[in-house]
Design a protein around this motif. Structure first.
Motif, PDB file in Angstrom:
ATOM      1  N   LYS A  56       1.324  -1.229  -0.026  1.00  0.00           N
ATOM      2  CA  LYS A  56      -0.182  -0.215  -0.197  1.00  0.00           C
ATOM      3  C   LYS A  56       0.704   1.104  -0.225  1.00  0.00           C
ATOM      4  CE  LYS A  56      -2.694   0.769   3.683  1.00  0.00           C
ATOM      5  NZ  LYS A  56      -3.800   0.803   4.755  1.00  0.00           N
ATOM      6  N   GLU A  57       0.402   2.115  -1.228  1.00  0.00           N
ATOM      7  CA  GLU A  57       1.131   3.809  -0.857  1.00  0.00           C
ATOM      8  C   GLU A  57       0.171   4.784  -1.176  1.00  0.00           C
ATOM      9  OE1 GLU A  57       5.104   4.472  -2.956  1.00  0.00           O
ATOM     10  OE2 GLU A  57       3.422   3.861  -4.262  1.00  0.00           O
ATOM     11  N   ASN A  58       0.813   5.423  -1.053  1.00  0.00           N
ATOM     12  CA  ASN A  58       0.081   7.115  -1.284  1.00  0.00           C
ATOM     13  C   ASN A  58       1.115   8.502  -1.654  1.00  0.00           C
ATOM     14  OD1 ASN A  58      -2.233   8.940  -1.425  1.00  0.00           O
ATOM     15  ND2 ASN A  58      -2.358   9.338   0.400  1.00  0.00           N
ATOM     16  N   VAL A  59       1.013   8.259  -2.914  1.00  0.00           N
ATOM     17  CA  VAL A  59       2.082   9.390  -2.866  1.00  0.00           C
ATOM     18  C   VAL A  59       1.348  10.681  -3.348  1.00  0.00           C
ATOM     19  CG1 VAL A  59       4.349  10.076  -4.838  1.00  0.00           C
ATOM     20  CG2 VAL A  59       3.436   7.987  -4.064  1.00  0.00           C
ATOM     21  N   MET A  60       2.048  11.740  -2.570  1.00  0.00           N
ATOM     22  CA  MET A  60       1.007  13.121  -2.488  1.00  0.00           C
ATOM     23  C   MET A  60       2.604  14.244  -3.119  1.00  0.00           C
ATOM     24  SD  MET A  60      -0.828  13.179   1.233  1.00  0.00           S
ATOM     25  CE  MET A  60      -1.929  14.301   0.687  1.00  0.00           C
ATOM     26  N   ASP A  61       1.606  15.074  -4.106  1.00  0.00           N
ATOM     27  CA  ASP A  61       3.182  16.451  -4.880  1.00  0.00           C
ATOM     28  C   ASP A  61       1.980  17.610  -4.085  1.00  0.00           C
ATOM     29  OD1 ASP A  61       4.569  15.050  -5.545  1.00  0.00           O
ATOM     30  OD2 ASP A  61       4.306  14.078  -6.900  1.00  0.00           O
ATOM     31  N   GLN A  62       2.539  18.496  -4.028  1.00  0.00           N
ATOM     32  CA  GLN A  62       2.303  19.419  -3.280  1.00  0.00           C
ATOM     33  C   GLN A  62       2.859  20.908  -3.835  1.00  0.00           C
ATOM     34  OE1 GLN A  62       0.406  19.677   0.540  1.00  0.00           O
ATOM     35  NE2 GLN A  62      -1.420  21.183  -0.003  1.00  0.00           N
ATOM     36  N   PHE A  63       2.332  22.419  -4.100  1.00  0.00           N
ATOM     37  CA  PHE A  63       2.536  23.557  -4.048  1.00  0.00           C
ATOM     38  C   PHE A  63       1.878  24.356  -4.006  1.00  0.00           C
ATOM     39  CE2 PHE A  63       1.780  23.079  -8.771  1.00  0.00           C
ATOM     40  CZ  PHE A  63       1.404  24.251  -8.700  1.00  0.00           C
ATOM     41  N   PHE A  75      -3.044   7.147  -4.994  1.00  0.00           N
ATOM     42  CA  PHE A  75      -3.164   6.022  -3.731  1.00  0.00           C
ATOM     43  C   PHE A  75      -2.899   4.618  -4.150  1.00  0.00           C
ATOM     44  CE2 PHE A  75      -5.645   3.039  -1.337  1.00  0.00           C
ATOM     45  CZ  PHE A  75      -4.953   2.347  -0.564  1.00  0.00           C
ATOM     46  N   SER A  76      -2.191   3.443  -4.726  1.00  0.00           N
ATOM     47  CA  SER A  76      -2.379   2.051  -4.499  1.00  0.00           C
ATOM     48  C   SER A  76      -2.627   1.235  -3.542  1.00  0.00           C
ATOM     49  CB  SER A  76      -1.390   1.670  -5.994  1.00  0.00           C
ATOM     50  OG  SER A  76       0.219   1.842  -5.220  1.00  0.00           O
ATOM     51  N   LYS A  77      -3.382  -0.023  -3.763  1.00  0.00           N
ATOM     52  CA  LYS A  77      -3.097  -1.096  -3.111  1.00  0.00           C
ATOM     53  C   LYS A  77      -3.368  -2.245  -3.531  1.00  0.00           C
ATOM     54  CE  LYS A  77      -5.456  -2.783   0.870  1.00  0.00           C
ATOM     55  NZ  LYS A  77      -7.001  -3.317   1.801  1.00  0.00           N
ATOM     56  N   ILE A  78      -2.315  -3.259  -3.536  1.00  0.00           N
ATOM     57  CA  ILE A  78      -2.788  -4.961  -3.952  1.00  0.00           C
ATOM     58  C   ILE A  78      -2.233  -5.452  -2.860  1.00  0.00           C
ATOM     59  CG2 ILE A  78      -0.737  -6.435  -5.669  1.00  0.00           C
ATOM     60  CD1 ILE A  78       0.576  -3.816  -6.607  1.00  0.00           C
ATOM     61  N   THR A  79      -2.586  -6.726  -2.970  1.00  0.00           N
ATOM     62  CA  THR A  79      -2.811  -7.822  -1.905  1.00  0.00           C
ATOM     63  C   THR A  79      -3.264  -8.576  -2.801  1.00  0.00           C
ATOM     64  OG1 THR A  79      -5.792  -8.237  -1.977  1.00  0.00           O
ATOM     65  CG2 THR A  79      -4.397  -6.150  -0.563  1.00  0.00           C
ATOM     66  N   GLY A  83       0.765 -16.355  -5.054  1.00  0.00           N
ATOM     67  CA  GLY A  83      -0.006 -16.681  -5.988  1.00  0.00           C
ATOM     68  C   GLY A  83       0.060 -14.840  -6.460  1.00  0.00           C
ATOM     69  N   ASP A  84      -1.018 -15.346  -7.745  1.00  0.00           N
ATOM     70  CA  ASP A  84      -1.649 -13.939  -8.462  1.00  0.00           C
ATOM     71  C   ASP A  84      -2.332 -12.802  -7.262  1.00  0.00           C
ATOM     72  OD1 ASP A  84       0.171 -15.028 -10.475  1.00  0.00           O
ATOM     73  OD2 ASP A  84      -1.740 -16.291 -11.127  1.00  0.00           O
ATOM     74  N   ILE A  85      -2.192 -11.724  -8.238  1.00  0.00           N
ATOM     75  CA  ILE A  85      -2.354 -10.679  -7.621  1.00  0.00           C
ATOM     76  C   ILE A  85      -4.592 -10.833  -7.901  1.00  0.00           C
ATOM     77  CG2 ILE A  85      -3.687  -7.918  -8.040  1.00  0.00           C
ATOM     78  CD1 ILE A  85      -0.711  -7.734  -9.530  1.00  0.00           C
ATOM     79  N   ASP A  86      -4.688 -10.844  -6.139  1.00  0.00           N
ATOM     80  CA  ASP A  86      -6.512 -10.482  -6.462  1.00  0.00           C
ATOM     81  C   ASP A  86      -6.906  -9.262  -5.939  1.00  0.00           C
ATOM     82  OD1 ASP A  86      -7.356 -13.018  -6.005  1.00  0.00           O
ATOM     83  OD2 ASP A  86      -4.941 -13.072  -4.246  1.00  0.00           O
ATOM     84  N   SER A  87      -6.509  -8.086  -5.626  1.00  0.00           N
ATOM     85  CA  SER A  87      -6.799  -6.886  -6.353  1.00  0.00           C
ATOM     86  C   SER A  87      -5.791  -5.747  -5.847  1.00  0.00           C
ATOM     87  CB  SER A  87      -7.926  -6.619  -4.453  1.00  0.00           C
ATOM     88  OG  SER A  87      -6.840  -6.557  -3.888  1.00  0.00           O
ATOM     89  N   ASN A  88      -6.271  -4.872  -6.929  1.00  0.00           N
ATOM     90  CA  ASN A  88      -4.981  -3.843  -7.442  1.00  0.00           C
ATOM     91  C   ASN A  88      -5.945  -2.107  -7.063  1.00  0.00           C
ATOM     92  OD1 ASN A  88      -3.366  -2.508  -8.220  1.00  0.00           O
ATOM     93  ND2 ASN A  88      -2.402  -3.589  -9.792  1.00  0.00           N
ATOM     94  N   TYR A  89      -6.023  -1.264  -7.165  1.00  0.00           N
ATOM     95  CA  TYR A  89      -6.794  -0.701  -6.700  1.00  0.00           C
ATOM     96  C   TYR A  89      -6.340   0.609  -6.898  1.00  0.00           C
ATOM     97  CZ  TYR A  89      -8.269  -0.171  -1.701  1.00  0.00           C
ATOM     98  OH  TYR A  89      -7.567  -0.113  -0.221  1.00  0.00           O
ATOM     99  N   GLN A  90      -6.349   1.668  -7.765  1.00  0.00           N
ATOM    100  CA  GLN A  90      -5.654   2.733  -7.351  1.00  0.00           C
ATOM    101  C   GLN A  90      -6.875   4.242  -7.894  1.00  0.00           C
ATOM    102  OE1 GLN A  90      -2.977   2.761 -10.737  1.00  0.00           O
ATOM    103  NE2 GLN A  90      -2.333   1.669 -10.440  1.00  0.00           N
ATOM    104  N   VAL A  91      -6.413   5.490  -6.640  1.00  0.00           N
ATOM    105  CA  VAL A  91      -7.058   6.999  -6.955  1.00  0.00           C
ATOM    106  C   VAL A  91      -6.092   7.386  -7.139  1.00  0.00           C
ATOM    107  CG1 VAL A  91      -8.722   7.943  -5.915  1.00  0.00           C
ATOM    108  CG2 VAL A  91      -8.999   5.028  -5.725  1.00  0.00           C
TER     109      VAL A  91
END
Length: 276
Positions: free
Chosen positions: A7-14, A42-46, A112-120
């Motif tokens: 799980k990762e959330n990358v933010m760029d702001q100015f 934001f991305s999350k892989i399980t 195993g293989d990716i079961d869930s992979n969602y990005q926002v």
């Protein structure tokens, strides 16, 4: 069952802001203004994979894997019906995995293989201006502040999901879905808001002040709630459940108003009445 996740959330702001002060006098004393930009990704892989023994027997697993552990107190007697024991078996995960691998040499033993992979991915842009003013009304000082803020947001949500084709019973997890081959689901949404504000204060005397203000504010949905991912499971092992986000969620809007009277009757104390 082997589980793996990321799980990762990358933010760029100015933000760019400025302030203009009127040194020549007049109604407008100063002006603040600015622009801002925020990019959130934001991305999350399980991954989850379950294995069962094939041909192994109890004799293939050393009794030392299962350590009898005594519980203090009446925890084990708090169940209904009463279990009647004051201990449980503790198992070291790495030792158990090694024993399982030895008894099942053909098992892959991966998540195993990716079961869930969602990005926002969400982009927020905003611009604001605030004008500060001073004047008099029948000899009483008046201070005013008028502001306007514009916000826009664009959201893209992508998830890996397989349609449910049936339900089956699992001895460990209960009722679980049987899903077809997963595919990426993409949803997009956008919204924009104009948020005005105005505040005024008037000094009736040196000790008494009347204030009033009006504003519109907003609160954006949590980025996790904007996901297009479907999560399937069950409640109490028997009741199938499904949870999903909503990429098109709108901000929560609020219209605010308040008026107050303040009496500073000495240097360290004051009395105030406020309605909002």
């Amino acid at each position: 069952t082997i589980r793996d996740g990321f799980k990762e959330n990358v933010m760029d702001q100015f933000q760019i802001s400025g302030d203009w002060a009127n040194l020549d006098g007049g109604l407008v004393t100063s002006v603040q203004f600015g622009l801002s930009h925020l990019q959130s990704d934001f991305s999350k892989i399980t991954r989850v994979e379950s294995y069962s023994t094939t041909g192994a027997t109890a004799a293939d697993f050393d009794d030392d894997l299962f350590a009898s552990t005594t519980l203090d107190g009446d925890f084990m007697n708090s169940f209904s019906p009463t279990i009647g024991t004051d201990y449980y078996y503790s198992i070291d995960p790495q030792d158990a995995l090694a024993a399982f691998a030895a008894a099942n040499p053909t098992a892959a033993l991966t998540a195993g293989d990716i079961d869930s992979n969602y990005q926002v991915n969400e982009t927020q842009d905003a611009a604001f201006v605030q004008i500060n003013m001073e004047s008099e009304f029948r000899g009483m000082p008046v201070q005013m502040t008028a502001g306007l803020r514009y916000e826009s947001a664009e959201t893209e949500a992508v998830s890996l999901f397989g349609p449910t084709t049936a339900l089956r019973w699992d001895m460990i997890d209960g009722v679980i879905p049987v899903q077809a081959a997963p595919d990426n689901i993409s949803e997009t949404a956008s919204n924009d808001q104009l948020l005005p504000s105005f505040a005024i204060s008037m000094g009736l005397t040196d000790e008494k002040v009347v204030r009033a203000s009006f504003s519109q504010t907003m609160s954006r949905p949590d980025i996790f709630a904007l996901s297009s991912q479907f999560d399937l499971g069950n409640r109490d092992f028997l009741q199938p459940t499904a949870d999903a986000g909503n990429t098109s969620l709108s901000p929560l809007m609020s219209t605010n108003f308040d008026i107050s009277f303040e009496n500073y009757y000495n240097d360290e104390s004051y009395f105030a009445i406020n309605y909002f």
